[in-house]
Design an enzyme around this catalytic site. Structure first.
Site, PDB file in Angstrom:
ATOM      1  N   GLU A 167      90.483  57.303  70.588  1.00 35.33           N
ATOM      2  CA  GLU A 167      90.764  57.025  69.180  1.00 35.33           C
ATOM      3  C   GLU A 167      90.339  58.180  68.295  1.00 35.33           C
ATOM      4  O   GLU A 167      89.512  59.005  68.658  1.00 35.33           O
ATOM      5  CB  GLU A 167      90.050  55.747  68.736  1.00 35.33           C
ATOM      6  CG  GLU A 167      88.658  55.524  69.283  1.00 35.33           C
ATOM      7  CD  GLU A 167      87.637  56.570  68.923  1.00 35.33           C
ATOM      8  OE1 GLU A 167      87.636  57.013  67.752  1.00 35.33           O
ATOM      9  OE2 GLU A 167      86.840  56.957  69.794  1.00 35.33           O
ATOM     10  N   GLU A 310      87.176  59.710  71.272  1.00 33.10           N
ATOM     11  CA  GLU A 310      88.404  60.372  71.737  1.00 33.10           C
ATOM     12  C   GLU A 310      88.804  59.964  73.148  1.00 33.10           C
ATOM     13  O   GLU A 310      89.843  60.381  73.643  1.00 33.10           O
ATOM     14  CB  GLU A 310      88.291  61.912  71.703  1.00 33.10           C
ATOM     15  CG  GLU A 310      87.930  62.531  70.391  1.00 33.10           C
ATOM     16  CD  GLU A 310      87.767  64.043  70.479  1.00 33.10           C
ATOM     17  OE1 GLU A 310      87.991  64.623  71.572  1.00 33.10           O
ATOM     18  OE2 GLU A 310      87.395  64.659  69.460  1.00 33.10           O
TER      19      GLU A 310
END
Length: 345
Positions: A167, A310
């Protein structure tokens, strides 16, 4: 709404019996032995595979960012999306190292990103500020969930055997902390961390913002769609949707840190079997992550003091899954003509 199969216990039993015949003392490869058994149950295969992995990164903005809960301004979300598609972020380096298929999906960035390589599935231009009104409508939350579901399905059709969801969204640790507070019933101050690296004063401010939102909306912790609509965020909804599709297709899900594990808790609320297909990659430094892992019933593979997000921690943990499945390439005692140990009298 979702059709997730139960784990294949028979496949797990067969792999466990085989592992116990390999040329090593029983249990001497520790958690790797249990990991390959879990993967057999998930995949329904006596020879589970995890390569190639897929890294699916969802990006979205949050209205609460305007209150200054993050060390970075909101425009960093779009800037980092560009960095992802241009190959310059940590998750790019790690994805390349593990041979992963990689995709970046704009599910709710507050600006347009007309860059080749960005999958544009924008539900809206960031969520509303949740201290003023609900982050989004339930229909928008459902749309974001479906974006994740569909994007995971496309990656599965490309042949991935393990899913990592990542994300990007400035202020998303604030949103994840709010969701986790609603789910766990714990005090917000016990869950809030530094996120992108904020000061103690800003942590106190972040805590007050979350408490204000929870007082305003009083979300029902048993209703994941309502929780997403009231608190957010779009990328968290998409992550949950991706996990649900992977579980439906018996694809193991390797979890990242705090935000990812919060999305995993929501996926479990949508269907209790979803968690059976999840493996916790690492333990984040975010204090709420321990609480989220406990609620999910998972023990992480690694603890490297990471807190980037991430999908980076999951990518670093992925080789352990490869080690686990490659264990099955060992010979058995019978094949190697090696005597097995027994109890001494």
């Amino acid at each position: 709404m979702f059709d997730i199969p139960a784990l294949d216990e028979q496949a797990g039993q067969k792999v466990e019996a085989h592992v116990n015949q390999l040329t090593k003392p029983p249990g001497s490869l520790g958690r790797l032995e249990q990991l390959v058994i879990e993967l057999a149950k998930m995949t329904g295969s006596h020879v589970p595979q995890v390569t190639p992995p897929g890294v699916l990164l969802f990006a979205a903005d949050h209205g609460v960012a305007k209150t200054g809960v993050s060390a970075f301004p909101q425009e960093v979300t779009a800037q980092m999306v560009l960095n992802f598609v241009r190959g310059g972020a940590a998750i790019n380096a790690f994805s390349q190292q593990i041979g992963a298929l990689f995709a970046v999906v704009d599910v709710g960035v507050a600006s347009d990103i007309p860059e080749e390589g960005v999958i544009r599935q924008k539900v809206k231009y960031g969520t509303n500020h949740f201290c003023e009104k609900e982050a989004m409508t339930q229909e928008e939350a459902k749309q974001a969930l479906l974006v994740g579901y569909q994007q995971a399905n496309e990656m599965i059709e490309q042949g991935i055997r393990c899913l990592i969801v990542g994300e990007m969204g400035i202020a998303n640790t604030t949103v994840a902390s709010a969701i986790l507070a609603a789910l766990s019933g714990q005090k917000v101050e016990q869950l809030v961390g530094k996120g992108t690296g904020i000061s103690d004063d800003r942590i106190a401010h972040k805590t007050k913002v979350i408490e204000q939102a929870l007082r305003l909306h009083r979300p029902d912790p048993s209703q994941p769609l309502e929780l997403l609509a009231k608190i957010g965020g779009l990328e968290i909804a998409a992550m949950a949707g991706a996990m649900l599709r992977a579980a439906e297709k018996r694809i193991p899900i390797l979890l990242d840190g705090f935000i990812c594990t919060t999305a995993a808790l929501l996926a479990k609320l949508f269907h209790p079997y979803a968690a059976d297909y999840m493996i916790a990659g690492h333990r984040s430094q975010e204090p709420g992550h321990h609480v989220a892992l406990t609620l999910l019933g998972k023990e992480p593979l690694l603890d490297l003091s990471m807190r980037l997000g991430e999908g980076s921690g999951a990518a670093v943990a992925f080789p352990l899954l490869q080690f686990a499945v490659n264990m099955l390439n060992m010979t058995t005692f019978a094949e190697a003509s090696v005597s097995q140990g027994g109890e001494q009298t």
